[in-house]
Design an enzyme around this catalytic site. Sequence first.
Site, PDB file in Angstrom:
ATOM      1  N   GLY A   2       0.829  -1.089   0.143  1.00 35.83           N
ATOM      2  CA  GLY A   2       0.197  -0.064  -0.087  1.00 35.83           C
ATOM      3  C   GLY A   2       0.816   1.263  -0.047  1.00 35.83           C
ATOM      4  N   PHE A   3       1.971   1.399   0.904  1.00 35.16           N
ATOM      5  CA  PHE A   3       2.811   2.531   1.021  1.00 35.16           C
ATOM      6  C   PHE A   3       1.965   3.820   1.361  1.00 35.16           C
ATOM      7  CE2 PHE A   3       4.599  -0.606  -2.021  1.00 35.16           C
ATOM      8  CZ  PHE A   3       5.467  -1.152  -1.451  1.00 35.16           C
ATOM      9  N   PRO A  37      13.052  -9.195  14.663  1.00 37.18           N
ATOM     10  CA  PRO A  37      14.392  -8.783  13.754  1.00 37.18           C
ATOM     11  C   PRO A  37      14.127  -9.110  12.370  1.00 37.18           C
ATOM     12  CG  PRO A  37      15.009  -9.772  15.644  1.00 37.18           C
ATOM     13  CD  PRO A  37      13.505 -10.271  15.746  1.00 37.18           C
ATOM     14  N   LYS A  38      13.414 -10.389  11.794  1.00 36.68           N
ATOM     15  CA  LYS A  38      13.400 -10.562  10.423  1.00 36.68           C
ATOM     16  C   LYS A  38      12.364  -9.516   9.775  1.00 36.68           C
ATOM     17  CE  LYS A  38      14.004 -15.527   9.161  1.00 36.68           C
ATOM     18  NZ  LYS A  38      13.346 -16.888   8.614  1.00 36.68           N
ATOM     19  N   GLY A  94       8.352   2.533  16.369  1.00 40.72           N
ATOM     20  CA  GLY A  94       7.730   2.302  14.919  1.00 40.72           C
ATOM     21  C   GLY A  94       9.119   2.367  13.874  1.00 40.72           C
ATOM     22  N   GLU A 105       8.367   3.752   8.444  1.00 44.89           N
ATOM     23  CA  GLU A 105       8.367   5.295   7.730  1.00 44.89           C
ATOM     24  C   GLU A 105       9.865   5.605   7.835  1.00 44.89           C
ATOM     25  OE1 GLU A 105       5.703   5.850   6.432  1.00 44.89           O
ATOM     26  OE2 GLU A 105       4.046   5.011   7.573  1.00 44.89           O
TER      27      GLU A 105
END
Length: 731
Positions: free
Chosen positions: A232-233, A625-626, A695, A698
């Site tokens: 989606g971005f 982490p993945k 987060g 972004e």
Amino acid sequence: MSPQPQAAVGAPLSRVDGRLKVTGQALYAAEHDVDGAVHAVIVDAAIGLGRIMSINSGAAEALPGVLKVIHHHNAPKLPYRDNSGSNNPPGRRLRVFQDDQVLFHGQPVAVVVATTLEAAQHGASLVKVGYDAEQSSTDLTEAEPDEPTNYARGDAEAALRSAAVRLDLTYRTARNHHNPMEPHATIARWNGDRLTVWDKTQWVVGTQTELAAVFGLDMDAVRVISPFVGGGFGSALRCWPHVVVAALAARETKRPVKLVLSRKQMYLGTGFRPSYEYRLRLGSDRRGRLSAAAHELDAETSSYETFTESILAAGQMLYSMPNVSQAYRTVPLDVPTPLYMRGPGFQTASFVIESAMDELAHKVGVDPIELRRRNEPNEDESSGLPFSTRRLRECYTVGAREFGWHRRNPRPRSTREGDWLIGRGMAAGVYDTARMPAQARARLDADGTAVVDAAATDMGPGTYTSQTQVAADALGLTVRTVTFRLGDSLYPPTPPHGGSMTMASVGSATLDACNKVRRQAIQLAVEDRESPLYGVPTADIVVRGGRLHVKNNPALGETYQRLLARNDRTHLEADGSFAPPSGPERHSFYGYNATFAEVAVDAALGLVRVRRVLGVYDAGRTISPKLADSQALGGMVGGIGTALLEHTVTDHRDGRIVNANLADYLVPVNADIPDLKAIYLDGEDREADPLGVKGLGELVMIGVAPAIANAVFNATGRRIRELPITAEALL
């Protein structure tokens, strides 16, 4: 309660939904098998501004298989009432098929509904629309802007006049389109006055709210289902007109309707990163200590809505300086409305600010990292608040060491390998740590398995997996015994799946719900005379592998299954929630990065090849982490695209997008992707949320484009002030 053992969180687990995806069992919006569904194809406006004078749909309606052609002459008037929380203000939406106005090229002017996709496509090609066209305005540099949004502290103009070193720079960034792999699609079905839609959306609650508003329904009369989203971005963060068209067509034909946008149509009506013209003036002393910055920026928006994004924040808080002024003007154009695209606002601001900082470093003869260190603030100077965490200095140190920054020759055009000029550059990045209220529901069944529900979305970062990890540890279960369900508006409400807020918001709600269920079980055990844990202080009990036991005596305990069976309980259930603290913030919440890039530029042809990129991130606790690595590498790829390739081209005569396809709108391919590496600083931010996360999605894209641009300068001596970087700019 004793802290729960953390076996799943922090482990590099594979995606729990991975097998479904690679075997084709994961159903995306257009793939749901809805009995009796017919097909719809939109007819797009062929002008950029004007009125519809006539619509001739006779040939389409006569075509075998065509059920109906809907347009403003025969469409019902829709109420478009305001629902609290609607993701568009009342009166400012694009009201499809409600009048004869055309506001941008590609606007939906009709829809053809047919029993087959081929008949609908053929029918759409037969609809003839007559227009009274006007000259559209689509050029950012020639239109009249709105009144600016201003910010100021100190006296930037006076400080600039007295500064020993001054820069006056203007940057231009191209419009970028999201281009997710999955096209936007909607299936709509009515059952009386109740509407169900299967939709590609990053916010099921937002789409539910919007459809209820458009059709004048109560919220509980609309159900939105979106279990999988193929990228989606940001493009699916709102309910676009085609979703309304699908629902309208389904109501008018009394049949379920499937509507899938073509790749070209995704350039016409699902948002984009707006283009900017951004002037930045910097003032400093001769050692590079900043005294002032003045930001003046213009950004495109549509004529019928005003779109803004958080582009001012970085200029207010990233570096220490007493004098800042900002003027942010939107420029209404005859174009569809822009929308948030990965790293919204901060991505554009980063390119400008970090390119200018590199230019200042070169002008005063200071290493770019050292210049940034000299301007590191002690607090958020825009608010006076302390940073919850800010480890940007550590990002610089780790990144410089791992990248081999000491090998960089600061003199431009000094490093060469045959025909290739080699350059190295870096940039800092920052992104807001967003958190919003969210809810989740957890149920522990008598067989020792658990189900957690939330109306969240997963467009690729791995929401299913990361939420399962949080739930498993909170319940003391293995990952394979926990099922996390999302993508349905019947589940507890959550915020949009964007802005890097899902883990902090939904994850914290999941944690709360699962903690409550675990505590219910522990309380049940200590009050049960037949339990080996009877009378044990609840604070001494933990759960591991589905077994409750005394923390320092694992032999003393019992399983969830035995406890619930003995107490005739089919399940335990609890609702969880999270909301940021009410009242004014006590801290400034951001994530940070330092990005390093090495490029090679063909000295004769001006071609740029990225050789390697390194990102170092201060993003709080890493849940998976993945998944984090996947996010970081994807963000770097996106940043490479912004820097070197992506550019939406508009024909300003009528607003037509010239390169509305993946053959002419260039995005990185495997051959463009070099050595990419991500490093995450250990740590957490408990001021931000109970999980300690900041987060990541972004943040990882921000700083890549300016790091590449600064590396190109180091290689060639040419300053980059326009994106994307073209060969022509370097010749």
